[in-house]
Write a protein that holds these residues in place. Sequence first.
Motif, PDB file in Angstrom:
ATOM      1  N   MET A   1       0.659  -1.174   0.112  1.00  0.00           N
ATOM      2  CA  MET A   1       0.018   0.036   0.145  1.00  0.00           C
ATOM      3  C   MET A   1       0.921   1.269  -0.012  1.00  0.00           C
ATOM      4  N   THR A   2       0.660   2.147  -0.918  1.00  0.00           N
ATOM      5  CA  THR A   2       1.453   3.306  -0.962  1.00  0.00           C
ATOM      6  C   THR A   2       0.417   4.555  -0.478  1.00  0.00           C
ATOM      7  N   THR A   3       1.134   5.356   0.357  1.00  0.00           N
ATOM      8  CA  THR A   3       0.447   6.402   0.581  1.00  0.00           C
ATOM      9  C   THR A   3       1.182   7.701   0.179  1.00  0.00           C
ATOM     10  N   THR A   4       0.518   8.734   0.031  1.00  0.00           N
ATOM     11  CA  THR A   4       0.992   9.893  -0.514  1.00  0.00           C
ATOM     12  C   THR A   4       1.231  10.710   0.871  1.00  0.00           C
ATOM     13  N   THR A   5       1.871  12.129   0.452  1.00  0.00           N
ATOM     14  CA  THR A   5       2.320  12.919   1.412  1.00  0.00           C
ATOM     15  C   THR A   5       0.717  13.545   2.120  1.00  0.00           C
ATOM     16  N   THR A   6      -0.017  13.767   1.161  1.00  0.00           N
ATOM     17  CA  THR A   6      -1.420  14.288   1.628  1.00  0.00           C
ATOM     18  C   THR A   6      -2.070  13.250   2.461  1.00  0.00           C
ATOM     19  N   ASP A   7      -2.083  11.861   2.112  1.00  0.00           N
ATOM     20  CA  ASP A   7      -2.633  10.897   2.958  1.00  0.00           C
ATOM     21  C   ASP A   7      -1.948  10.897   4.328  1.00  0.00           C
ATOM     22  N   ARG A   8      -0.589  11.172   4.345  1.00  0.00           N
ATOM     23  CA  ARG A   8      -0.020  11.127   5.859  1.00  0.00           C
ATOM     24  C   ARG A   8      -0.203  12.278   6.679  1.00  0.00           C
ATOM     25  N   ARG A   9      -0.471  13.445   5.910  1.00  0.00           N
ATOM     26  CA  ARG A   9      -0.978  14.483   6.599  1.00  0.00           C
ATOM     27  C   ARG A   9      -2.095  14.478   7.122  1.00  0.00           C
ATOM     28  N   ALA A  10      -3.419  13.860   6.593  1.00  0.00           N
ATOM     29  CA  ALA A  10      -4.502  13.873   6.729  1.00  0.00           C
ATOM     30  C   ALA A  10      -4.557  12.673   7.955  1.00  0.00           C
ATOM     31  N   LEU A  11      -4.027  11.593   7.699  1.00  0.00           N
ATOM     32  CA  LEU A  11      -3.734  10.473   8.847  1.00  0.00           C
ATOM     33  C   LEU A  11      -3.224  11.223  10.274  1.00  0.00           C
ATOM     34  N   ALA A  12      -2.023  12.061  10.198  1.00  0.00           N
ATOM     35  CA  ALA A  12      -1.512  12.737  11.006  1.00  0.00           C
ATOM     36  C   ALA A  12      -2.453  13.463  11.991  1.00  0.00           C
ATOM     37  N   LEU A  13      -3.242  14.279  11.106  1.00  0.00           N
ATOM     38  CA  LEU A  13      -4.273  15.324  11.531  1.00  0.00           C
ATOM     39  C   LEU A  13      -5.440  14.628  12.246  1.00  0.00           C
ATOM     40  N   THR A  14      -5.743  13.356  11.871  1.00  0.00           N
ATOM     41  CA  THR A  14      -6.791  12.520  12.302  1.00  0.00           C
ATOM     42  C   THR A  14      -6.294  11.879  13.571  1.00  0.00           C
ATOM     43  N   VAL A  15      -4.909  11.376  13.749  1.00  0.00           N
ATOM     44  CA  VAL A  15      -4.568  11.100  15.058  1.00  0.00           C
ATOM     45  C   VAL A  15      -4.497  12.142  16.053  1.00  0.00           C
ATOM     46  N   ALA A  16      -4.035  13.227  15.519  1.00  0.00           N
ATOM     47  CA  ALA A  16      -3.982  14.344  16.527  1.00  0.00           C
ATOM     48  C   ALA A  16      -5.137  14.689  16.984  1.00  0.00           C
ATOM     49  N   ASN A  17      -6.347  14.804  16.171  1.00  0.00           N
ATOM     50  CA  ASN A  17      -7.570  15.208  16.650  1.00  0.00           C
ATOM     51  C   ASN A  17      -8.085  14.101  17.622  1.00  0.00           C
ATOM     52  N   LEU A  18      -7.937  12.919  17.259  1.00  0.00           N
ATOM     53  CA  LEU A  18      -8.481  11.866  17.919  1.00  0.00           C
ATOM     54  C   LEU A  18      -7.563  11.717  19.337  1.00  0.00           C
ATOM     55  N   THR A  19      -6.502  12.107  19.332  1.00  0.00           N
ATOM     56  CA  THR A  19      -5.815  12.332  20.758  1.00  0.00           C
ATOM     57  C   THR A  19      -6.237  13.388  21.325  1.00  0.00           C
ATOM     58  N   ASN A  20      -6.706  14.429  20.886  1.00  0.00           N
ATOM     59  CA  ASN A  20      -7.155  15.678  21.950  1.00  0.00           C
ATOM     60  C   ASN A  20      -8.457  15.526  22.187  1.00  0.00           C
ATOM     61  N   ASP A  21      -9.173  14.804  21.244  1.00  0.00           N
ATOM     62  CA  ASP A  21     -10.599  14.408  21.722  1.00  0.00           C
ATOM     63  C   ASP A  21     -10.675  13.269  22.907  1.00  0.00           C
ATOM     64  N   LEU A  22      -9.627  12.299  22.890  1.00  0.00           N
ATOM     65  CA  LEU A  22      -9.431  11.298  23.794  1.00  0.00           C
ATOM     66  C   LEU A  22      -9.178  12.059  25.289  1.00  0.00           C
ATOM     67  N   ILE A  23      -8.131  12.795  25.073  1.00  0.00           N
ATOM     68  CA  ILE A  23      -7.678  13.718  26.430  1.00  0.00           C
ATOM     69  C   ILE A  23      -8.862  14.416  26.997  1.00  0.00           C
ATOM     70  N   GLN A  24      -9.607  15.163  26.139  1.00  0.00           N
ATOM     71  CA  GLN A  24     -10.856  15.957  26.669  1.00  0.00           C
ATOM     72  C   GLN A  24     -11.803  14.898  27.131  1.00  0.00           C
ATOM     73  N   ALA A  25     -12.182  13.854  26.508  1.00  0.00           N
ATOM     74  CA  ALA A  25     -13.112  12.746  27.083  1.00  0.00           C
ATOM     75  C   ALA A  25     -12.710  12.511  28.225  1.00  0.00           C
ATOM     76  N   GLN A  26     -11.543  11.969  28.433  1.00  0.00           N
ATOM     77  CA  GLN A  26     -10.735  11.633  29.663  1.00  0.00           C
ATOM     78  C   GLN A  26     -10.941  12.690  30.816  1.00  0.00           C
ATOM     79  N   ASP A  27     -10.534  13.771  30.442  1.00  0.00           N
ATOM     80  CA  ASP A  27     -10.927  15.116  31.407  1.00  0.00           C
ATOM     81  C   ASP A  27     -12.383  15.104  31.778  1.00  0.00           C
ATOM     82  N   ASP A  28     -13.492  14.995  30.983  1.00  0.00           N
ATOM     83  CA  ASP A  28     -14.575  14.804  31.198  1.00  0.00           C
ATOM     84  C   ASP A  28     -15.392  13.915  32.037  1.00  0.00           C
ATOM     85  N   LEU A  29     -14.467  12.837  31.845  1.00  0.00           N
ATOM     86  CA  LEU A  29     -14.785  11.701  32.774  1.00  0.00           C
ATOM     87  C   LEU A  29     -14.395  11.946  34.107  1.00  0.00           C
TER      88      LEU A  29
END
Length: 170
Positions: A1-29
């Motif tokens: 599977m080959t990924t492009t730079t754009t895909d990696r940026r989108a995946l990194a952004l998705t990981v960062a967003n999910l990480t932030n959401d997880l931290i916020q959810a943990q704080d809320d909990l």
Amino acid sequence: MTTTTTDRRALALTVANLTNDLIQAQDDLALHERLTGARAKVRQLQSDLAQAKTRLDAAQEQERQSARDAAFAVFSDIHVRKEGDDHLLRLAFPVTVTRKQFDGYQTADTTQTFPGIQSLPSDALMYLVEKHPDRIPAEIMALAPGDPYEAINEYLISLRRGYLRGPVAA
């Protein structure tokens, strides 16, 4: 599977967003769990605070009592006499105080006579009021029956003022 730079940026952004959401959810909990137990925590803290205040009050009272006892330890005896048979403000109440005093060589009992209650040093006056209220003359105690502090206070104020007030004056 080959990924492009754009895909990696989108995946990194998705990981960062999910990480932030997880931290916020943990704080809320954590906040939710803290708020859920808050009522019980408040009850416990109120109980603990009441107990701590009671212990502090008892300790402070014990400290005050110890200081008072140490201050009164120098006194051996106190006597109040009544001289004259006139109006309360013209009566003389000589006071004889026996206390331990250091004379340069030793500590020995010494006796001093004061011309009146108003000329007593404050420590001797407090010794009279707190340790021997039964030795306060009845004429003075009549100014505030049952309360030696108030009776002495009213007597001393009346001496300065020059007249009595209240039912005793009648």
